[in-house]
Each structure stands twice: as C-alpha cells, then as structure tokens.
Design a protein around this motif. Sequence first.
Motif, mmCIF file in Angstrom:
data_model
loop_
_atom_site.group_PDB
_atom_site.id
_atom_site.type_symbol
_atom_site.label_atom_id
_atom_site.label_comp_id
_atom_site.label_asym_id
_atom_site.label_seq_id
_atom_site.Cartn_x
_atom_site.Cartn_y
_atom_site.Cartn_z
ATOM 1 N N SER A 157 14.448 46.278 66.972
ATOM 2 C CA SER A 157 14.145 45.025 67.674
ATOM 3 C C SER A 157 15.007 43.886 67.123
ATOM 4 O O SER A 157 16.014 44.120 66.457
ATOM 5 C CB SER A 157 12.650 44.727 67.576
ATOM 6 N N THR A 158 14.589 42.683 67.418
ATOM 7 C CA THR A 158 15.467 41.536 67.204
ATOM 8 C C THR A 158 14.711 40.343 66.622
ATOM 9 O O THR A 158 13.511 40.169 66.883
ATOM 10 C CB THR A 158 16.104 41.134 68.558
ATOM 11 N N ASP A 159 15.451 39.496 65.907
ATOM 12 C CA ASP A 159 14.833 38.258 65.390
ATOM 13 C C ASP A 159 14.474 37.302 66.530
ATOM 14 O O ASP A 159 13.686 36.375 66.339
ATOM 15 C CB ASP A 159 15.757 37.564 64.369
ATOM 16 N N GLU A 160 15.051 37.532 67.720
ATOM 17 C CA GLU A 160 14.783 36.606 68.833
ATOM 18 C C GLU A 160 13.317 36.618 69.265
ATOM 19 O O GLU A 160 12.876 35.689 69.939
ATOM 20 C CB GLU A 160 15.690 36.923 70.028
ATOM 21 N N VAL A 161 12.572 37.660 68.890
ATOM 22 C CA VAL A 161 11.141 37.680 69.262
ATOM 23 C C VAL A 161 10.379 36.559 68.563
ATOM 24 O O VAL A 161 9.315 36.145 69.007
ATOM 25 C CB VAL A 161 10.461 39.037 68.959
ATOM 26 N N TYR A 162 10.919 36.041 67.445
ATOM 27 C CA TYR A 162 10.242 34.963 66.707
ATOM 28 C C TYR A 162 10.495 33.588 67.313
ATOM 29 O O TYR A 162 9.935 32.595 66.854
ATOM 30 C CB TYR A 162 10.724 34.942 65.254
ATOM 31 N N GLY A 163 11.401 33.504 68.283
ATOM 32 C CA GLY A 163 11.692 32.218 68.903
ATOM 33 C C GLY A 163 12.790 31.479 68.174
ATOM 34 O O GLY A 163 13.737 32.091 67.685
ATOM 35 N N SER A 164 12.651 30.158 68.075
ATOM 36 C CA SER A 164 13.730 29.336 67.521
ATOM 37 C C SER A 164 13.233 28.554 66.313
ATOM 38 O O SER A 164 12.092 28.092 66.298
ATOM 39 C CB SER A 164 14.208 28.375 68.607
ATOM 40 N N LEU A 165 14.118 28.394 65.312
ATOM 41 C CA LEU A 165 13.759 27.629 64.109
ATOM 42 C C LEU A 165 14.287 26.204 64.202
ATOM 43 O O LEU A 165 15.272 25.940 64.892
ATOM 44 C CB LEU A 165 14.384 28.281 62.879
ATOM 45 N N GLY A 166 13.679 25.298 63.412
ATOM 46 C CA GLY A 166 14.235 23.963 63.222
ATOM 47 C C GLY A 166 15.343 24.057 62.186
ATOM 48 O O GLY A 166 15.888 25.136 61.937
ATOM 49 N N GLU A 167 15.632 22.917 61.551
ATOM 50 C CA GLU A 167 16.772 22.911 60.617
ATOM 51 C C GLU A 167 16.513 23.694 59.343
ATOM 52 O O GLU A 167 17.443 24.114 58.655
ATOM 53 C CB GLU A 167 17.133 21.457 60.276
ATOM 54 N N THR A 168 15.227 23.882 59.005
ATOM 55 C CA THR A 168 14.917 24.609 57.764
ATOM 56 C C THR A 168 14.015 25.800 58.064
ATOM 57 O O THR A 168 13.504 25.937 59.171
ATOM 58 C CB THR A 168 14.190 23.696 56.758
ATOM 59 N N GLY A 169 13.811 26.626 57.034
ATOM 60 C CA GLY A 169 12.881 27.747 57.142
ATOM 61 C C GLY A 169 13.554 29.024 57.612
ATOM 62 O O GLY A 169 14.715 29.020 58.048
ATOM 63 N N TYR A 170 12.801 30.135 57.474
ATOM 64 C CA TYR A 170 13.316 31.462 57.816
ATOM 65 C C TYR A 170 12.259 32.243 58.583
ATOM 66 O O TYR A 170 11.069 31.990 58.438
ATOM 67 C CB TYR A 170 13.665 32.228 56.533
ATOM 68 N N PHE A 171 12.702 33.220 59.353
ATOM 69 C CA PHE A 171 11.774 34.159 59.980
ATOM 70 C C PHE A 171 11.361 35.190 58.931
ATOM 71 O O PHE A 171 12.224 35.837 58.317
ATOM 72 C CB PHE A 171 12.450 34.935 61.112
ATOM 73 N N THR A 172 10.044 35.324 58.708
ATOM 74 C CA THR A 172 9.560 36.450 57.895
ATOM 75 C C THR A 172 8.830 37.394 58.846
ATOM 76 O O THR A 172 8.643 37.076 60.024
ATOM 77 C CB THR A 172 8.570 35.988 56.802
ATOM 78 N N GLU A 173 8.376 38.523 58.318
ATOM 79 C CA GLU A 173 7.657 39.491 59.157
ATOM 80 C C GLU A 173 6.320 38.921 59.640
ATOM 81 O O GLU A 173 5.714 39.443 60.564
ATOM 82 C CB GLU A 173 7.433 40.797 58.383
ATOM 83 N N GLU A 174 5.851 37.853 58.973
ATOM 84 C CA GLU A 174 4.570 37.236 59.356
ATOM 85 C C GLU A 174 4.735 36.112 60.382
ATOM 86 O O GLU A 174 3.753 35.578 60.902
ATOM 87 C CB GLU A 174 3.846 36.653 58.124
ATOM 88 N N THR A 175 5.972 35.710 60.659
ATOM 89 C CA THR A 175 6.191 34.640 61.640
ATOM 90 C C THR A 175 5.617 35.076 62.999
ATOM 91 O O THR A 175 5.908 36.190 63.455
ATOM 92 C CB THR A 175 7.715 34.366 61.787
ATOM 93 N N PRO A 176 4.807 34.211 63.632
ATOM 94 C CA PRO A 176 4.251 34.607 64.939
ATOM 95 C C PRO A 176 5.348 34.805 65.986
ATOM 96 O O PRO A 176 6.365 34.119 65.937
ATOM 97 C CB PRO A 176 3.366 33.420 65.322
ATOM 98 N N LEU A 177 5.121 35.731 66.906
ATOM 99 C CA LEU A 177 6.116 35.962 67.961
ATOM 100 C C LEU A 177 6.046 34.818 68.978
ATOM 101 O O LEU A 177 4.970 34.423 69.407
ATOM 102 C CB LEU A 177 5.866 37.294 68.667
ATOM 103 N N ALA A 178 7.216 34.284 69.329
ATOM 104 C CA ALA A 178 7.281 33.199 70.320
ATOM 105 C C ALA A 178 8.586 33.303 71.087
ATOM 106 O O ALA A 178 9.447 32.420 71.016
ATOM 107 C CB ALA A 178 7.173 31.848 69.613
ATOM 108 N N PRO A 179 8.759 34.410 71.834
ATOM 109 C CA PRO A 179 10.048 34.622 72.509
ATOM 110 C C PRO A 179 10.298 33.589 73.599
ATOM 111 O O PRO A 179 9.366 33.184 74.288
ATOM 112 C CB PRO A 179 9.894 36.026 73.106
ATOM 113 N N ASN A 180 11.557 33.185 73.757
ATOM 114 C CA ASN A 180 11.880 32.121 74.715
ATOM 115 C C ASN A 180 12.678 32.568 75.932
ATOM 116 O O ASN A 180 12.718 31.856 76.923
ATOM 117 C CB ASN A 180 12.661 31.011 74.001
ATOM 118 N N SER A 181 13.356 33.710 75.850
ATOM 119 C CA SER A 181 14.150 34.167 77.000
ATOM 120 C C SER A 181 13.488 35.415 77.579
ATOM 121 O O SER A 181 12.724 36.097 76.884
ATOM 122 C CB SER A 181 15.572 34.510 76.564
ATOM 123 N N PRO A 182 13.799 35.736 78.844
ATOM 124 C CA PRO A 182 13.267 36.997 79.379
ATOM 125 C C PRO A 182 13.685 38.197 78.513
ATOM 126 O O PRO A 182 12.911 39.143 78.345
ATOM 127 C CB PRO A 182 13.884 37.067 80.776
#
Length: 336
Positions: free
Chosen positions: A124-149
């Motif tokens: 799978s892909t990091d894109e399932v986590y959505g988009s980040l602001g200027e700081t922070g990282y996607f971890t495995e606990e980041t909620p899924l928030a996909p933005n594209s189809p």
Amino acid sequence: MNILVTGGAGFIGSNFVRHMIETYPNYYIVNYDLLTYAGNLENLKDIESHPNYTFVKGDINNRELVDYLIKLHSIDVVVNFAAESHVDRSITDPNIFVKSNVLGTQALLDVAKANKITKYVQVSTDEVYGSLGETGYFTEETPLAPNSPYSASKAGGDMLVRSYYETFGMNVNITRCSNNYGPYHFPEKLIPLMVTNALEGKELPIYGDGKNIRDWLHVKDHCAALDLVIHNGKPGEVYNVGGHNERTNNEIVHLIVEELGAPKKLIKYVEDRLGHDRRYAIDPTKLTTELGWKSKYTFETGIVETIQWYLDNQEWWKNIKEGTYQSYYEKQYGEK
Ligand code: NAD
Ligand code: DAU
C-alpha cells in the motif's frame, strides 16, 4: 517458498520479482499481471526464461484463474502489487481504481483464504494517511484520511486486508511506502516524466507552485523492506516504509534539469492537480527497529544513478511514450 506476485510487470513489482529471483535461488515466483497500460514484460526481459520464474497474464478479479495458479504452484505467499497507481488518472476515471484496488484486493483475499496460504502482503501507500502540514510524520497509528480516488481505493483495499486478519485470522501484513523512484518507473510519474521530457526537449509541467513535498525512496530499498516483511513481519501488522528524503517538486525538477544540462526554460508551471496533497513524510521507526531495515541509497546517489538509467535505456521509455500512452499524455497536457 513459492510466491504469487500480482502486478509484477509494473514498476515496483518487476524490481521486486528480480530482487527475489536474485536473492533466493530456491524460491519460485509466479508473476500474475493483467498487463494494463502500466504492465510491461520488457521490465523483466533479463529473467523471462529463468527456471524459477513464470508469467501468467490475468486480472486479480479472476478468482478461478488465481485459485488454479495457487493450487498448481503450491503457493505459500501472495504479495499484491496489482493496482491502478496514478493519482491523475484516478481524477479523470475513478471506476477502474475501485475495480482493481478494492474489489481486486477482496477477490485475492478470498482465494488466498480459501487456499490457506501462509502469508498475504498488501503493498500500500502513504497516501492513505492524507496530507501533512509543515511538520510531523506519518506513523502506522496515523488515522487514514485519503484525499484522491486513488488513495481512497488503496485505503479501501487496506481496510479489507485488515478485516481478513481481524475476522478470519489470516496472516496478513500491509506495507505503506512513500514515493518510489528508480529503474522501470513508468514515464507518467514525476521523475521519469521530467527526465524523459527533458531529454526530448519537451516542456516540464510543474503543478501549482511546485512546493508540494514527497518523501523519495529508491525502489530497491522498498524491495528489501518487503523481503523483510515477508519473512519476519508479525501477523496483522502494518509497516511504513520511507527513507527520510523529503524534496519539493521544484527541487526535483531543477535537479534533473541541472544534471542533464537541459534548458531551464522548459520548466512550465501548469494548473494544479485537484485535491493535491501538500506533503508526505514517513516515520519508518517500526520497520527499522522491529525488522532491522535500513535504506542503502541516499537520494543524491540514487537520483544520479536513475537519471543515468534513463539515458542508457532510451529504447525502453521511447517505446512507451510512442505507444498508447501518447494519447493519454496529449489529453492531460495538450499536444507539445
Ligand atoms: P504500476 O502502475 O507501475 O504497476 C501496476 C501493475 O499492476 C501493472 O503491471 C498492471 O498491469 C498491474 N495491474 C493493474 N491492475 C491489475 C489487475 N486488475 N489485475 C492484475 N494486474 C493488474 O504501479 P507501481 O508504481 O509499480 O505500484 C505498485 C504498487 O505499489 C501499487 O499497489 C501502488 O499502489 C503501490 N505503491 C506505489 C508507490 C510508487 O511510488 N510507485 C508507492 C507506494 C505504494
Ligand atoms: O506516495 C506514494 C505514491 O506516490 C504512490 O502511492 C502512487 O502510486 C505514486 O504514483 C506516487 O503518487 P504521487 O501523486 O505522489 O506521484 P506523481 O509522480 O504523480 O507526482 C509526484 C508529485 O509531482 C506530486 O506532487 C504531483 C507532482 N507532479 C506530477 C506530475 C506527473 C507535477 O508537478 N507534474 C507532473 O507532471
């Protein structure tokens, strides 16, 4: 180990098939791929007659054929790369994304479950986590928030994989990787598009302000991570894969232009991608601490090697760019 690799004729899948064939002389690899516009058997020309490798053309939605192959080859592990993978195409035609990435995943899971395979790995892909602001990282606990189809369909696939672990106790892993680059990358994606357009003297279209950030990972580092997950991943776990190589699109395009000595005037700022995610960045701590993964490539060496690969393999990408892909490109960017 006998492994069914689905989508093995695409960019990452073909690099993975080669990695496994070269690393494990006793493994048998069945590459099952529909050969959509993105599937290309030229990617595996060097190993097509290897005794531990076979290719079968088919759709992951074809349950009968997948079932037949799993039985015929006594498959232990399924690694699913098969997907529609391009965000821009998902904006113009989302239907096929649901069919291949959601329904296809469910079909594979059903057949894998019925055959009691040892392990199922969903790429799978990091894109399932959505988009980040200027700081922070996607971890495995980041909620899924996909933005594209595209990312929504990948998230749908991931949720089904998770459910087959929770409900049926299937041994599954999900890997979520950042942007890959390297050899055999289809020239609709940023890096190969810019390299090949620059070589052809064509415009280099940057979406919006070019300040969107992607976290680049060499495809061979991704394959090494998948190898570790297949062998040592704990049942039901998700593993993020990324090498801390954040770059803006502007930085990428300027680097390519400079490396090739192409004229800067080829760079053209074009209309932004709809719903364009601003920043992706992976925290790979779980993969590094639990499975001992470490990236081998720095972006600086990897990108130079990759640009050289496109210089050395012009026939490969020219065949693609002169084929049916040309009509998509003209629709997307206008005739140039
Ligand atoms: P790709 O588009 O190059 O290859 C996809 C392959 O899947 C192609 O060979 C295609 O023919 C095949 N395929 C598509 N639909 C199919 C179907 N219904 N049945 C059988 N085969 C089918 O994609 P890629 O960049 O190699 O990505 C591979 C996987 O990795 C995808 O699941 C993608 O979501 C994921 N991923 C990609 C990246 C990246 O940067 N490229 C990053 C993270 C995750
Ligand atoms: O993050 C992982 C994902 O990376 C994978 O899941 C996808 O399958 C893969 O395609 C990739 O998605 P992106 O949308 O990040 O990749 P793409 O190469 O399409 O675009 C990278 C960035 O470059 C993005 O911000 C959009 C921009 N871009 C892209 C193209 C094709 C441009 O500015 N101009 C372009 O012509």
